[in-house]
Design a protein around this motif. Structure first.
Motif, short mmCIF file in Angstrom:
data_model
loop_
_atom_site.label_atom_id
_atom_site.label_comp_id
_atom_site.label_asym_id
_atom_site.label_seq_id
_atom_site.Cartn_x
_atom_site.Cartn_y
_atom_site.Cartn_z
N THR A 89 0.84 -1.27 -0.04
CA THR A 89 -0.11 0.03 -0.25
C THR A 89 0.94 1.12 0.02
OG1 THR A 89 -0.02 0.39 2.59
CG2 THR A 89 -1.60 -1.30 1.40
N ASP A 90 0.31 2.53 -0.09
CA ASP A 90 1.03 3.67 0.21
C ASP A 90 2.29 3.60 1.44
OD1 ASP A 90 0.06 4.43 -2.06
OD2 ASP A 90 -1.61 5.72 -1.03
N THR A 91 1.64 2.93 2.47
CA THR A 91 2.64 2.89 3.62
C THR A 91 3.07 1.84 3.90
OG1 THR A 91 0.53 2.39 4.67
CG2 THR A 91 0.84 4.78 4.43
N GLY A 92 3.08 1.05 3.35
CA GLY A 92 3.81 -0.27 3.56
C GLY A 92 3.26 -1.73 3.06
N LEU A 93 3.37 -2.86 3.82
CA LEU A 93 2.73 -4.23 3.22
C LEU A 93 1.47 -4.22 3.11
CD1 LEU A 93 4.63 -6.89 5.34
CD2 LEU A 93 5.22 -5.84 2.84
N GLY A 94 0.84 -4.76 2.17
CA GLY A 94 -0.75 -4.85 1.92
C GLY A 94 -1.34 -5.94 2.17
N PHE A 95 -0.73 -7.00 2.73
CA PHE A 95 -1.29 -8.51 3.25
C PHE A 95 -0.93 -8.57 4.60
CE2 PHE A 95 3.10 -8.88 1.65
CZ PHE A 95 3.68 -9.86 2.43
N ARG A 96 -1.83 -9.66 5.13
CA ARG A 96 -1.76 -10.11 6.38
C ARG A 96 -1.21 -11.46 6.51
NH1 ARG A 96 -6.52 -8.81 5.08
NH2 ARG A 96 -7.25 -10.69 5.28
N VAL A 97 -0.99 -12.00 7.68
CA VAL A 97 -0.20 -13.39 7.89
C VAL A 97 -1.03 -14.45 7.28
CG1 VAL A 97 0.56 -15.14 9.66
CG2 VAL A 97 1.08 -12.76 9.92
N GLY A 135 -6.12 -1.66 -12.74
CA GLY A 135 -5.70 -0.30 -12.31
C GLY A 135 -3.96 -0.63 -11.87
N TYR A 136 -3.29 0.45 -12.12
CA TYR A 136 -1.79 0.29 -12.06
C TYR A 136 -1.71 0.57 -10.39
CZ TYR A 136 3.38 0.86 -12.48
OH TYR A 136 4.60 0.93 -12.60
N PRO A 137 -0.93 -0.15 -9.59
CA PRO A 137 -1.00 -0.02 -8.01
C PRO A 137 -0.16 1.22 -7.94
CG PRO A 137 0.75 -1.59 -9.00
CD PRO A 137 -0.25 -1.34 -10.16
N SER A 138 -0.16 1.50 -6.54
CA SER A 138 0.42 2.62 -6.03
C SER A 138 1.93 2.44 -6.18
CB SER A 138 0.26 2.93 -4.52
OG SER A 138 -1.23 2.93 -4.32
N PRO A 139 2.96 3.48 -6.37
CA PRO A 139 4.21 3.20 -6.09
C PRO A 139 4.83 2.47 -5.08
CG PRO A 139 3.68 5.51 -6.77
CD PRO A 139 2.49 4.86 -6.43
N ALA A 140 5.54 1.64 -5.11
CA ALA A 140 6.19 0.70 -4.07
C ALA A 140 6.97 1.63 -3.11
CB ALA A 140 7.12 -0.21 -4.66
N PRO A 141 6.63 1.26 -1.84
CA PRO A 141 7.27 2.10 -0.96
C PRO A 141 8.68 1.86 -0.67
CG PRO A 141 6.25 0.37 0.09
CD PRO A 141 5.40 0.51 -1.56
N LEU A 142 9.42 2.83 0.34
CA LEU A 142 10.60 2.45 0.60
C LEU A 142 11.23 0.98 1.19
CD1 LEU A 142 11.73 5.86 2.33
CD2 LEU A 142 12.90 5.02 0.00
N GLY A 144 8.86 -8.09 7.01
CA GLY A 144 8.41 -7.13 5.81
C GLY A 144 8.02 -5.78 6.45
N LYS A 145 7.51 -5.74 7.49
CA LYS A 145 7.00 -4.42 8.07
C LYS A 145 8.19 -3.84 8.43
CE LYS A 145 2.51 -5.68 9.65
NZ LYS A 145 1.43 -6.12 10.87
N ALA A 146 9.46 -4.51 9.12
CA ALA A 146 10.46 -3.95 9.39
C ALA A 146 11.25 -3.43 8.53
CB ALA A 146 11.25 -4.93 10.40
N THR A 147 11.08 -3.64 7.23
CA THR A 147 11.90 -3.42 5.86
C THR A 147 11.15 -2.45 5.27
OG1 THR A 147 12.60 -5.64 5.81
CG2 THR A 147 13.15 -4.32 3.92
#
Length: 428
Positions: free
Chosen positions: A215-223, A379-386, A421-424
């Motif tokens: 997502t715009d802020t990080g990972l978009g999926f759950r465990v 649709g094209y996804p949001s740009p990948a985050p850092l 993933g959340k830490a990265t």
């Protein structure tokens, strides 16, 4: 500067054509020298160097020094260059990395060069948005592509098995992969890859289910979603439908290390523009289709993306000249004929129309594939985050490998993927 084996080979090829190495006329000492760096197959390097030579002939005051590296070696070298503020004047990125590297300060914004050295208005606003981050243009797409499933058409015909089609589900794909393993009847030949380590396939899988990789802020999926993903590939591996862990870990996200290209599988997952490179090194006829989907008639998970991107290094002293080279690369018709569709279907309508009559059957198939996706893409996804590049290389792939070697459980793999993933991955 030290080069790996491939880098040396490309340098030598450049010397033979007067591009990468060797002395030139006295004028060369006064000319602008641009370093261009990319990754890819030998075929890509030959095409790139041929275009660089053509550019030099038309622009004798600019010299292009080209270097090609392996997939993982490329990113290692780019990181070193960033640390030393010595980034190549022109370097290659992809959709999953342009947001990351532009926010890290690796790229120079291209907006000041538009209409002077860089002419991209004919591409259309939507296409330019694919390489725009935070309102600025950080690169120029070199062609359109999407995810794809390649298959050995000869092997399928010999086995009398129908290859995956437009509406093939993941469940059906698994059955096909297992049947192809049985049909091969050989040791170390399987139906398909162990796709758990492919971030782009995971992205399509998630999009089919209303989720996303980022997502715009990080990972978009759950465990739980990661568990489902890993469970699918582990079951398929144990049923004999995927290559072994020792084979899959050879894959460095390059054509010549993919299990299909190496002859270990009847199917492979990659990007549509890579069909040209695969066919060059495979004796069998190659077929192309979409990735499987969650359910018939459901979302495909596919979207159009810039296959690859040229960006300008933030530390360059020759931004205008670099923009001029990129402009030539994407707009010159003769350059387009040399490049074909190896880096994707050309963004320029003029170049696209001009090269169609000269395309070989494999190249024509990639164009047909892109056209056929028109009613299938989302649709094209949001740009990948850092951190997305590190997530792919240092989190997703290694965890998938540990799972395939049975060193960790599915639950452990899924939990680690999300936690690490959340830490990265983080917002820019």
């Amino acid at each position: 500067m030290l080069l790996n084996r491939r880098g040396f080979m490309i340098g030598a090829a450049g010397a033979a054509t007067g591009i990468a190495l060797g002395s030139r006329s006295a004028l060369a000492a006064e000319s602008v020298q641009l370093r261009a760096m990319w990754w890819g197959s030998n075929d890509r390097s030959k095409r790139t160097l041929a275009v660089a030579k053509l550019f030099e002939e038309k622009n004798p005051d600019i010299r292009i020094v080209g270097e090609s590296l392996s997939g993982d070696g490329y990113w290692t070298k780019l990181a070193t260059q960033m640390a030393g503020r010595a980034i190549a004047d022109i370097f290659q990125l992809e959709p999953s990395t342009i947001s990351d590297y532009s926010k890290r300060g690796a790229c120079m914004a291209l907006d000041p060069f538009i209409s002077s050295a860089l002419h991209v208005d004919a591409f259309g606003k939507d296409v330019l948005n694919l390489t725009t981050v935070d309102g600025k243009l950080w690169g120029v797409g070199l062609g359109l592509n999407s995810f794809a499933l390649f298959y050995d058409a000869d092997a399928f015909a010999k086995a009398g098995i129908t290859p995956p089609g437009v509406d093939t589900t993941w469940e059906e794909y698994a059955d096909i992969a297992i049947e192809m393993t049985k049909a091969a009847g050989k040791k170390n030949v399987w139906g398909g890859p162990y796709g758990a380590r492919y971030a782009y396939v995971f992205d399509a899988w998630l999009r089919q289910r209303g989720s996303s990789l980022y997502t715009d802020t990080g990972l978009g999926f759950r465990v739980e979603e990661a568990k489902e993903w890993y469970a699918y590939w582990e079951e398929l591996r144990k049923r004999g439908g995927t290559v072994g862990a020792d084979i899959q870990t050879l894959d460095q996200n390059t054509i010549d290390t993919n299990c299909l290209a190496l002859g270990y599988s009847a199917m492979g997952m990659a990007y549509s523009n890579q069909m040209v490179g695969y066919q060059l090194i495979m004796k069998s006829k190659l077929g192309i289709g979409m990735l499987p989907r969650a359910e018939k008639g459901g979302p495909s998970g596919h979207y159009y993306r810039p296959a690859l991107i040229w960006s300008i290094g933030a530390s360059t002293e020759h931004g205008e000249a670099a923009a001029k080279f990129i402009n030539f690369f994407v707009n010159d018709v003769e350059a387009g004929k040399i490049l074909g569709v190896e880096r994707g279907v050309p963004m320029s309508p003029t170049v696209r129309e001009a090269i169609l009559p000269s395309l070989n059957p494999t190249e024509t198939e990639t164009v047909k594939y892109i056209n056929a996706l028109k009613d299938q893409v989302g649709g094209y996804p949001s740009p990948a985050p850092l951190g997305s590049t590190e997530f792919d290389q240092r989190v997703l792939r290694p965890i998938a490998d540990e799972l395939a070697f049975e060193r960790i459980s599915i639950d452990e793999a899924a939990t680690r993927l999300v936690d690490e993933g959340k830490a990265t991955v983080r917002a820019g």
